[in-house]
Design a protein around this motif. Structure first.
Motif, PDB file in Angstrom:
ATOM      1  N   PHE A  49       0.764  -1.227   0.024  1.00 27.57           N
ATOM      2  CA  PHE A  49      -0.001   0.071   0.014  1.00 27.57           C
ATOM      3  C   PHE A  49       0.799   1.469  -0.153  1.00 27.57           C
ATOM      4  CE2 PHE A  49      -2.485  -3.184   2.768  1.00 27.57           C
ATOM      5  CZ  PHE A  49      -3.538  -3.245   2.220  1.00 27.57           C
ATOM      6  N   GLU A  51       0.288   5.357   1.780  1.00 25.65           N
ATOM      7  CA  GLU A  51      -0.528   5.504   3.016  1.00 25.65           C
ATOM      8  C   GLU A  51      -1.841   6.102   2.673  1.00 25.65           C
ATOM      9  OE1 GLU A  51       1.677   7.782   5.880  1.00 25.65           O
ATOM     10  OE2 GLU A  51       1.010   6.497   7.497  1.00 25.65           O
ATOM     11  N   TYR A  56      -6.232   0.867   1.985  1.00 25.45           N
ATOM     12  CA  TYR A  56      -5.524   0.857   3.029  1.00 25.45           C
ATOM     13  C   TYR A  56      -6.262   1.792   4.363  1.00 25.45           C
ATOM     14  CZ  TYR A  56      -1.670   1.928   6.641  1.00 25.45           C
ATOM     15  OH  TYR A  56      -0.940   1.990   7.540  1.00 25.45           O
ATOM     16  N   LEU A  60      -7.700   0.290   8.018  1.00 22.32           N
ATOM     17  CA  LEU A  60      -7.539   0.894   9.248  1.00 22.32           C
ATOM     18  C   LEU A  60      -8.526   1.213  10.099  1.00 22.32           C
ATOM     19  CD1 LEU A  60      -4.541   3.676   8.428  1.00 22.32           C
ATOM     20  CD2 LEU A  60      -4.418   1.228   9.330  1.00 22.32           C
ATOM     21  N   PRO A  63     -10.916  -3.710   9.753  1.00 24.06           N
ATOM     22  CA  PRO A  63      -9.698  -4.429   9.181  1.00 24.06           C
ATOM     23  C   PRO A  63     -10.214  -5.527   8.528  1.00 24.06           C
ATOM     24  CG  PRO A  63     -10.079  -4.760  11.598  1.00 24.06           C
ATOM     25  CD  PRO A  63     -10.955  -3.808  11.230  1.00 24.06           C
ATOM     26  N   LEU A  85      -6.839  -7.498   8.326  1.00 18.92           N
ATOM     27  CA  LEU A  85      -5.455  -6.684   8.086  1.00 18.92           C
ATOM     28  C   LEU A  85      -4.959  -6.961   9.442  1.00 18.92           C
ATOM     29  CD1 LEU A  85      -3.305  -5.001   6.609  1.00 18.92           C
ATOM     30  CD2 LEU A  85      -4.304  -2.663   7.927  1.00 18.92           C
ATOM     31  N   SER A  87      -1.480  -6.548  10.483  1.00 21.04           N
ATOM     32  CA  SER A  87      -0.444  -5.603  10.816  1.00 21.04           C
ATOM     33  C   SER A  87       0.005  -4.863   9.503  1.00 21.04           C
ATOM     34  CB  SER A  87       0.898  -6.093  11.554  1.00 21.04           C
ATOM     35  OG  SER A  87       1.443  -7.049  10.372  1.00 21.04           O
ATOM     36  N   SER A  88       0.440  -3.682   9.689  1.00 20.63           N
ATOM     37  CA  SER A  88       0.881  -3.036   8.422  1.00 20.63           C
ATOM     38  C   SER A  88       2.152  -2.320   8.948  1.00 20.63           C
ATOM     39  CB  SER A  88       0.077  -1.841   7.955  1.00 20.63           C
ATOM     40  OG  SER A  88      -0.273  -0.908   8.718  1.00 20.63           O
ATOM     41  N   LYS A 120       3.822  -2.378   4.015  1.00 20.97           N
ATOM     42  CA  LYS A 120       3.555  -3.950   3.821  1.00 20.97           C
ATOM     43  C   LYS A 120       2.344  -4.215   4.865  1.00 20.97           C
ATOM     44  CE  LYS A 120       5.786  -8.273   5.199  1.00 20.97           C
ATOM     45  NZ  LYS A 120       7.270  -8.944   5.498  1.00 20.97           N
ATOM     46  N   GLY A 121       1.520  -4.826   4.212  1.00 25.36           N
ATOM     47  CA  GLY A 121      -0.119  -5.150   4.817  1.00 25.36           C
ATOM     48  C   GLY A 121       0.040  -6.782   4.916  1.00 25.36           C
TER      49      GLY A 121
END
Lengths: 127, 127
Positions: A49, A51, A56, A60, A63, A85, A87-88, A120-121
């Motif tokens: 992604f 930001e 993305y 956030l 998820p 998701l 973590s990113s 990096k997601g």
């Protein structure tokens, strides 16, 4: 949908250059869908992604994610993954996006904007 | 996302045999994604369902839908449509599913189960 990790008979699709069509929930609570390049580390789906990417920003806030990927060799065969998701983080040295670009094009990422920061997601597979 | 009907320069994708990856919201409030065959009547996306289909059940509860369709001739080009299930009705004489099957396979629908009832879902394009 069977719970748990992706059955081995679908790993070929996860290692293919098929596109992942990513469903997320937008700020209005409605679904959005976009095709993206992806990587697979044997357990997680990895997405790249920036930001500001809407996808993305959606993740956030919410998820939950679903991805459908068609077998490039047989469009009647596909896999759907649901997860979240997990973590990113900063994509250090552009390792992920270069790996993904190499998978799809044979060469590292060459479309970056000046000053572009890649993330990096990590998508945890739930079913 | 531009509001309103699909710009003419994307009509080729809507007339192609690309798959539509359909994002809906499941009963748990989370997104789901599946590739499907579709038709385009110049204004609406038309989907064929059976009544028990999860996608159809999702849309009856929450009509919001997004579809992403990749250009079969150029995987970097795609269209995303957001809209809602405007109506669903009996697919009289299997006209829709036969038309869709002919589009994708060259022949009418031949995979029906005995007693299968097909529905025609009309998707209104919002953006």
């Amino acid at each position: 949908m069977p719970k748990g990790p992706v059955p081995a008979q679908y790993h070929d699709i996860l290692n293919s250059t098929g596109l992942a069509h990513v469903a997320t929930i937008g700020p209005d609570g409605r679904p959005q869908s976009n095709p993206v390049w992806f990587a697979w580390d044997g357990e997680h789906v990895l997405l790249s992604f920036t930001e500001s990417k809407k996808k993305y920003q959606n993740l956030l806030k919410n998820p939950a994610i679903a991805l459908s990927i068609t077998d490039p060799a047989n469009p009647l065969r596909y896999i759907e993954i649901r997860g979240k998701l997990e973590s990113s983080e900063l994509d250090e040295g552009n390792a992920l996006i270069d790996g993904i670009a190499t998978k799809y094009t044979g060469a590292p990422w060459a479309w970056g904007q000046p000053g572009e920061v890649r993330l990096k997601g990590v998508i945890a597979v739930e079913s």
